[in-house]
Design a protein around this motif. Structure first.
Motif, short mmCIF file in Angstrom:
data_model
loop_
_atom_site.label_atom_id
_atom_site.label_comp_id
_atom_site.label_asym_id
_atom_site.label_seq_id
_atom_site.Cartn_x
_atom_site.Cartn_y
_atom_site.Cartn_z
N THR A 8 0.85 -1.18 0.00
CA THR A 8 0.00 0.00 0.00
C THR A 8 0.88 1.23 0.00
OG1 THR A 8 -1.69 -1.18 1.26
CG2 THR A 8 -1.83 1.22 1.23
N LEU A 9 0.59 2.14 -0.89
CA LEU A 9 1.35 3.37 -0.99
C LEU A 9 0.47 4.56 -0.61
CD1 LEU A 9 3.03 2.80 -4.46
CD2 LEU A 9 4.05 2.44 -2.22
N LYS A 10 1.04 5.48 0.11
CA LYS A 10 0.33 6.71 0.43
C LYS A 10 0.98 7.80 -0.42
CE LYS A 10 -0.95 9.66 4.27
NZ LYS A 10 -0.86 9.84 5.73
N ILE A 11 0.14 8.42 -1.26
CA ILE A 11 0.67 9.45 -2.15
C ILE A 11 -0.12 10.75 -1.99
CG2 ILE A 11 1.53 7.80 -3.85
CD1 ILE A 11 -0.91 8.51 -5.58
N ARG A 12 0.50 11.82 -2.33
CA ARG A 12 -0.17 13.12 -2.30
C ARG A 12 -0.43 13.54 -3.75
NH1 ARG A 12 -0.41 18.06 0.95
NH2 ARG A 12 0.19 16.71 2.66
N ILE A 13 -1.65 13.95 -3.99
CA ILE A 13 -2.03 14.42 -5.32
C ILE A 13 -2.16 15.93 -5.25
CG2 ILE A 13 -3.77 14.38 -7.13
CD1 ILE A 13 -4.54 11.58 -6.16
N ASN A 14 -1.34 16.61 -6.03
CA ASN A 14 -1.42 18.07 -6.09
C ASN A 14 -2.36 18.45 -7.23
OD1 ASN A 14 0.44 18.65 -3.98
ND2 ASN A 14 2.09 18.07 -5.35
N VAL A 15 -3.47 19.06 -6.84
CA VAL A 15 -4.49 19.46 -7.81
C VAL A 15 -4.57 20.98 -7.80
CG1 VAL A 15 -6.94 19.29 -8.37
CG2 VAL A 15 -5.77 17.36 -7.34
N PRO A 16 -4.58 21.59 -8.98
CA PRO A 16 -4.75 23.05 -9.02
C PRO A 16 -6.03 23.45 -8.28
CG PRO A 16 -4.23 22.21 -11.21
CD PRO A 16 -4.47 21.02 -10.32
N SER A 17 -6.00 24.55 -7.59
CA SER A 17 -7.13 24.95 -6.76
C SER A 17 -8.44 25.04 -7.53
CB SER A 17 -6.84 26.28 -6.06
OG SER A 17 -6.56 27.28 -7.01
N GLU A 18 -8.38 25.44 -8.79
CA GLU A 18 -9.61 25.55 -9.58
C GLU A 18 -10.21 24.18 -9.91
OE1 GLU A 18 -6.10 25.76 -12.42
OE2 GLU A 18 -6.66 26.86 -10.62
N GLN A 19 -9.43 23.11 -9.80
CA GLN A 19 -9.94 21.77 -10.07
C GLN A 19 -10.21 20.96 -8.79
OE1 GLN A 19 -7.23 19.88 -12.79
NE2 GLN A 19 -7.99 21.04 -14.53
N GLU A 20 -9.84 21.52 -7.65
CA GLU A 20 -10.03 20.81 -6.38
C GLU A 20 -11.51 20.52 -6.11
OE1 GLU A 20 -9.03 21.22 -1.64
OE2 GLU A 20 -8.08 22.60 -3.05
N THR A 21 -12.36 21.47 -6.36
CA THR A 21 -13.80 21.28 -6.15
C THR A 21 -14.33 20.16 -7.04
OG1 THR A 21 -14.07 23.59 -5.53
CG2 THR A 21 -16.05 22.41 -6.19
#
Length: 82
Positions: A6-19
């Motif tokens: 199991t891997l824990k990863i962080r996904i960086n999403v532009p703020s305009e696409q976060e919603t």
């Protein structure tokens, strides 16, 4: 022998696409709950092709999921109960 990693990863999403991402994950969660409830209330077997045949159109329409996510939600539910 089968190993699972199991891997824990962080996904960086532009703020305009976060919603949009949050909405999509919520729809996916609701679809999984819908499928799970169907399985238990209809004494349905956990067969992908059977569930897909019965629920696919409802999942696409009700939760507005694209095809791949609709099928993935069915597979997710099956995997949790197997």
């Amino acid at each position: 022998m089968i190993f699972t990693k199991t891997l824990k990863i962080r996904i960086n999403v532009p703020s305009e696409q976060e919603t949009l991402l949050r909405q999509m994950t919520e729809q996916y969660r609701q679809a999984c709950n819908f499928i799970s409830e169907y399985v238990f209330t209809h004494s349905f077997d956990l067969n992908f092709f059977s569930l897909n045949k019965v629920l696919y159109r409802d999942i696409r329409g009700k939760f507005r999921l694209k095809s791949q996510l609709a099928q993935s939600s069915i597979k997710t539910v099956i995997a949790r109960y197997n």
